[in-house]
Design a protein around this motif. Structure first.
Motif, PDB file in Angstrom:
ATOM      1  N   SER A  28       1.940  -3.520   3.495  1.00 54.87           N
ATOM      2  CA  SER A  28       0.922  -4.479   3.092  1.00 54.87           C
ATOM      3  C   SER A  28       1.226  -5.859   3.664  1.00 54.87           C
ATOM      4  CB  SER A  28       0.843  -4.556   1.560  1.00 54.87           C
ATOM      5  OG  SER A  28       0.438  -3.313   1.030  1.00 54.87           O
ATOM      6  N   PHE A  49      -5.031   4.235   4.547  1.00 51.97           N
ATOM      7  CA  PHE A  49      -4.537   4.748   5.822  1.00 51.97           C
ATOM      8  C   PHE A  49      -5.623   5.638   6.420  1.00 51.97           C
ATOM      9  CE2 PHE A  49      -1.376   8.050   7.646  1.00 51.97           C
ATOM     10  CZ  PHE A  49      -1.412   7.467   8.897  1.00 51.97           C
ATOM     11  N   ALA A  95       2.062   3.245  10.620  1.00 45.49           N
ATOM     12  CA  ALA A  95       2.350   4.118   9.482  1.00 45.49           C
ATOM     13  C   ALA A  95       3.463   5.100   9.855  1.00 45.49           C
ATOM     14  CB  ALA A  95       1.089   4.869   9.067  1.00 45.49           C
ATOM     15  N   GLU A 114      -5.955  -2.584   3.278  1.00 45.04           N
ATOM     16  CA  GLU A 114      -5.513  -2.602   1.883  1.00 45.04           C
ATOM     17  C   GLU A 114      -6.696  -2.185   1.022  1.00 45.04           C
ATOM     18  OE1 GLU A 114      -2.680  -2.464  -0.487  1.00 45.04           O
ATOM     19  OE2 GLU A 114      -2.068  -3.993   0.971  1.00 45.04           O
ATOM     20  N   SER A 115      -6.677  -0.952   0.517  1.00 46.86           N
ATOM     21  CA  SER A 115      -7.856  -0.377  -0.130  1.00 46.86           C
ATOM     22  C   SER A 115      -8.365  -1.202  -1.301  1.00 46.86           C
ATOM     23  CB  SER A 115      -7.550   1.046  -0.607  1.00 46.86           C
ATOM     24  OG  SER A 115      -7.441   1.919   0.484  1.00 46.86           O
ATOM     25  N   THR A 132      -6.489   8.155   8.569  1.00 42.94           N
ATOM     26  CA  THR A 132      -5.666   9.168   9.214  1.00 42.94           C
ATOM     27  C   THR A 132      -6.527  10.058  10.107  1.00 42.94           C
ATOM     28  OG1 THR A 132      -4.441   9.223   7.139  1.00 42.94           O
ATOM     29  CG2 THR A 132      -3.878  10.871   8.772  1.00 42.94           C
ATOM     30  N   VAL A 165       3.108   2.989   4.442  1.00 50.04           N
ATOM     31  CA  VAL A 165       2.362   1.941   5.136  1.00 50.04           C
ATOM     32  C   VAL A 165       2.824   0.602   4.567  1.00 50.04           C
ATOM     33  CG1 VAL A 165       0.344   3.385   5.633  1.00 50.04           C
ATOM     34  CG2 VAL A 165       0.446   2.090   3.498  1.00 50.04           C
ATOM     35  N   GLU A 198      -4.596   5.785  14.393  1.00 51.25           N
ATOM     36  CA  GLU A 198      -4.718   5.378  12.995  1.00 51.25           C
ATOM     37  C   GLU A 198      -4.839   3.856  12.839  1.00 51.25           C
ATOM     38  OE1 GLU A 198      -3.836   9.410  13.010  1.00 51.25           O
ATOM     39  OE2 GLU A 198      -2.847   7.827  14.116  1.00 51.25           O
ATOM     40  N   SER A 211     -10.537   8.259   5.356  1.00 49.33           N
ATOM     41  CA  SER A 211     -10.398   8.671   6.752  1.00 49.33           C
ATOM     42  C   SER A 211     -11.651   9.324   7.318  1.00 49.33           C
ATOM     43  CB  SER A 211      -9.238   9.666   6.888  1.00 49.33           C
ATOM     44  OG  SER A 211      -8.032   9.099   6.436  1.00 49.33           O
ATOM     45  N   ARG A 248      -4.815   0.814   9.310  1.00 48.06           N
ATOM     46  CA  ARG A 248      -4.546   0.683   7.886  1.00 48.06           C
ATOM     47  C   ARG A 248      -5.163  -0.590   7.322  1.00 48.06           C
ATOM     48  NH1 ARG A 248      -1.187  -1.816   3.365  1.00 48.06           N
ATOM     49  NH2 ARG A 248      -2.015  -0.432   1.776  1.00 48.06           N
ATOM     50  N   PHE A 294      -3.700   4.987   0.244  1.00 49.79           N
ATOM     51  CA  PHE A 294      -2.895   4.230   1.193  1.00 49.79           C
ATOM     52  C   PHE A 294      -3.717   3.237   2.019  1.00 49.79           C
ATOM     53  CE2 PHE A 294      -0.632   8.200   0.503  1.00 49.79           C
ATOM     54  CZ  PHE A 294       0.678   7.775   0.330  1.00 49.79           C
TER      55      PHE A 294
END
Length: 372
Positions: free
Chosen positions: A278, A49, A233, A145-146, A51, A276, A141, A359, A143, A47
């Motif tokens: 984008s 994300f 998220a 974009e991996s 966390t 999540v 948190e 994370s 986020r 994600f």
């Protein structure tokens, strides 16, 4: 290019890159060896994300907080865009609201805020708060974009920290201080192996006693109606019986008993909702969990349908078109969030065993070096 370094890292997923950064910040000359020509594993299939809330008490939560701070610090330097911050955890059931209340009274919940449904609807009108029992908002948190952030991080390490990357080379043998790849031999006083899902490779002798296995997850990219906007998220009730920070609370048992009656198949498929957004407006949605020593690569339409069911239960969506599907795999089976082995003075083997690499990896890497 030199064949002698202070630190050699195997693996350019987030765990490997975190150790490369930590070493470079300590003034070490660092090399990273990656078997693929680019990162295509778990680190880009998640994600993005970061966390914090819901991580297990103690080291996992501390490492997540530290990792969040590192992401926040390096993102602008590496040209990585932070797409949104915070987390809304929507409790649809009174039993879930009791878990949130109990969590808010722990030290990990001190900076979080409990909202009633009306307050949550004002802050986040995209949440389906009608009939809900409460919402927990966490400010911790963030986020990214991996699939973009991981290559951007690697490029920044290469340019700004002079980290050397050897891509498309498998590590065949490690005899500290020597590392032999499929193309060359390198030397370093310190070596870190971050094998990710390659549990039977060169790191296998040190991993086999721990009886790790893999878990396969399914994820989706969904296009909502035009103008739909998440400012944080979103997670739901099923997350409260899966994430250790909530699930370890006594109050979670009543919720689990209720969910076993209402959503037995979702629990059997290891589904819990994370959503999540984008930059292009699409939503990354998931996920499920199926364990095996060698997970099959085939995704289930029935599992995707269940994930989409929970998505619609938690968000106001008039449109939800699936535009992309994929599976991911990560190691699991250890008793903590990660496994750190020190078989020799100059060698460390590090595996994130909780699916929380994005994370916690920066915090894990700092712990590895602090104890080295």
């Amino acid at each position: 290019m030199s064949t002698t370094y202070d630190l050699i890292v195997m693996g350019s997923g987030i765990a490997g890159l975190a150790h490369a950064l930590t070493g470079a910040r300590r003034g070490l000359r660092v090399a990273v060896i990656e078997r693929d020509h680019r990162c295509v594993g778990a680190s880009i299939r998640n994600f993005g994300f970061i966390t914090v809330t819901g991580q297990g008490a103690g080291d996992p939560w501390r490492r997540a907080m530290r990792s969040r701070d590192v992401w926040d610090e390096i993102a602008p330097q590496a040209q990585i865009k932070i797409l949104h911050r915070g987390l809304y955890l929507l409790a649809q059931r009174p039993a879930a609201a009791r878990v949130l209340e109990a969590f808010a009274n722990t030290s990990m919940g001190e900076e979080c805020e409990l909202l009633d449904p009306a307050e949550a609807a004002e802050h986040a009108p995209e949440l389906r708060t009608e009939g809900a029992s409460g919402v927990l908002y966490s400010p911790h948190e963030l986020r990214v974009e991996s699939r973009m952030a991981i290559p951007q991080l690697a490029a920044w390490l290469e340019e700004a920290h002079k980290v050397s990357f050897y891509r498309g080379e498998s590590v065949l043998e490690v005899q500290a201080p020597r590392v032999r790849t499929s193309a060359r031999t390198l030397h370093a006083e310190r070596i870190v192996l971050c094998p990710g899902t390659e549990l039977n490779g060169v790191a296998g002798p040190w991993l086999t006693p721990h009886k790790l296995q893999l878990t396969r997850l399914q994820m989706l990219r969904v296009r909502p109606q035009p103008g739909f906007k998440l400012n944080a998220a979103v997670m739901g009730d099923l997350s409260l019986v899966r994430y250790t920070g909530y699930a370890a609370l006594p109050e979670s048992q009543a919720l689990l008993d209720q969910l076993k009656q209402e959503h037995p198949q979702s629990l059997a498929d290891g589904i819990h909702l994370i959503v999540v957004q984008s930059a292009d407006g699409t939503l990354v949605v998931g996920d499920s969990h199926h364990d095996h020593l060698s997970p099959e690569p085939f995704a289930s339409e029935a599992v995707d349908d269940l994930i989409m069911h929970h998505l619609r239960d938690n968000l106001h969506l008039t449109q939800a078109d699936i535009v992309e599907r994929w599976t991911g795999v990560y190691p699991k089976g250890y008793t903590s969030d990660c496994l750190i082995e020190a078989p020799e003075p100059g060698l460390r083997v590090v595996v994130v065993t909780s699916g929380t690499g994005a994370s916690t990896s920066f915090g894990i890497a700092e712990d590895v070096f602090a104890q080295w």
